[in-house]
Design an enzyme around this catalytic site. Sequence first.
Site, PDB file in Angstrom:
ATOM      1  N   SER A  24       0.814  -1.222   0.000  1.00 26.23           N
ATOM      2  CA  SER A  24       0.000   0.000   0.000  1.00 26.23           C
ATOM      3  C   SER A  24       0.843   1.266   0.000  1.00 26.23           C
ATOM      4  CB  SER A  24      -0.940  -0.001   1.207  1.00 26.23           C
ATOM      5  OG  SER A  24      -1.833  -1.091   1.147  1.00 26.23           O
TER       6      SER A  24
ATOM      7  N   HIS B 241       0.183   3.455   4.727  1.00 29.57           N
ATOM      8  CA  HIS B 241      -0.618   4.131   3.708  1.00 29.57           C
ATOM      9  C   HIS B 241      -0.347   5.640   3.730  1.00 29.57           C
ATOM     10  CE1 HIS B 241      -2.668   0.372   4.607  1.00 29.57           C
ATOM     11  NE2 HIS B 241      -3.412   0.487   3.506  1.00 29.57           N
TER      12      HIS B 241
END
Length: 404
Positions: free
Chosen positions: A278, A343
């Site tokens: 991610s 993230h």
Amino acid sequence: MGEHPSPGPAVAACAEAERIEELEPEAEERPPAAREDHWKVLFDQFDPGNTGYISTGKFRSLLESHSSKLDPHKREVLLALADSQADGQIGYQDFVNLMSNKRSNSFRQAILQGNRRLCSKALLEEKGLNLSQRLIRHVAYETLPREIDRKWYYDSYTCCPPPWFMITVTLLEVAFFLYNGVSLGQFVLQVTHPRYLKNSLVYHPQLRAQAWRYLTYIFMHAGIEHLGLNVVLQLLVGVPLEMVHGATRIGLVYVAGVVAGSLAVSVADMTAPVVGSSGGVYALVSAHLANIVMNWSGMKCQFKLLRMAVALICMSMEFGRAVWLRFHPSAYPPCPHPSFVAHLGGVAVGITLGVVVLRNYEQRLQDQSLWWIFVAMYTVFVLFAVFWNIFAYTLLDLKLPPPP
């Protein structure tokens, strides 16, 4: 797509107008030094005082004298350059760059600001394109905000080399996931399996001294739902970006996002492991979305608002899943589930380094001051995170989960 098929006549004309080639075709076979000497001799004929500059009037005379050897479209684009020189002079290096097919930023600006209208027909209006041509045109409009860049890319793209970086990374991620799924006997929420964290690729706070884990964790995913969203995003966004900007630039943004993600976790969520790609995916997607927003009027991709909304929804779903999993009671209480902070590290890289990379198509990043500012910021963060990992865990007397 091995070889680019012939474009339509209007596109070909525009592409020729935007590409400066040798005035004499046989000069292309000469070595670079000989080619530059050739232009030096020609330049000196119009610069008897050896000042390093010739007037735009003399430059136009030079073009007129070579008009029989010069394609009309190329002659027009050189005349546009002459018209755009505010000081009425053209320097020797600019002259050589133009004659040697070097597409510099000054040339780009000359075309944009030139007094002559070189081509009025947009690439989007071309008819009769085959599937390969339409795909390349679609990629150009999805990623580039200026028409001159789109035409240049459309004419010059040959799919050699292909977008190998994103495809290779994706295949490796899928292969590792399938291998772990078979060995663990579990494909959904693999991270809940007691043996999952024993893999030597996962980043684990107790094993943070093993430097490769800050990068290799991208080949481990929490489950098929985690892998699926990441693969979809990096193929739909990463492959077109790599087709335009190349493996080096896109690989740089992707890897920088991956490293920033694991380092961000080691600083902000010190007791949690990290898995998944991610960080790199969010770096690419956030850079692409930021580039669209910053160049909104120039981006001519169809349904751009809908595309942005879909990308944001997918990112939000994946991020929400990561937050839920992080705070969900662990199947093995000594160690929490993987962190979602990676993230955020990827997003930070995307809207800094990534935006600079995507905004400067075919321009040297070394010449961009903003590029160096963001590189310095990234370097400072990496150094801070390294020292944090060396000293902070001990100074804070943090209780870490046992090694897997």
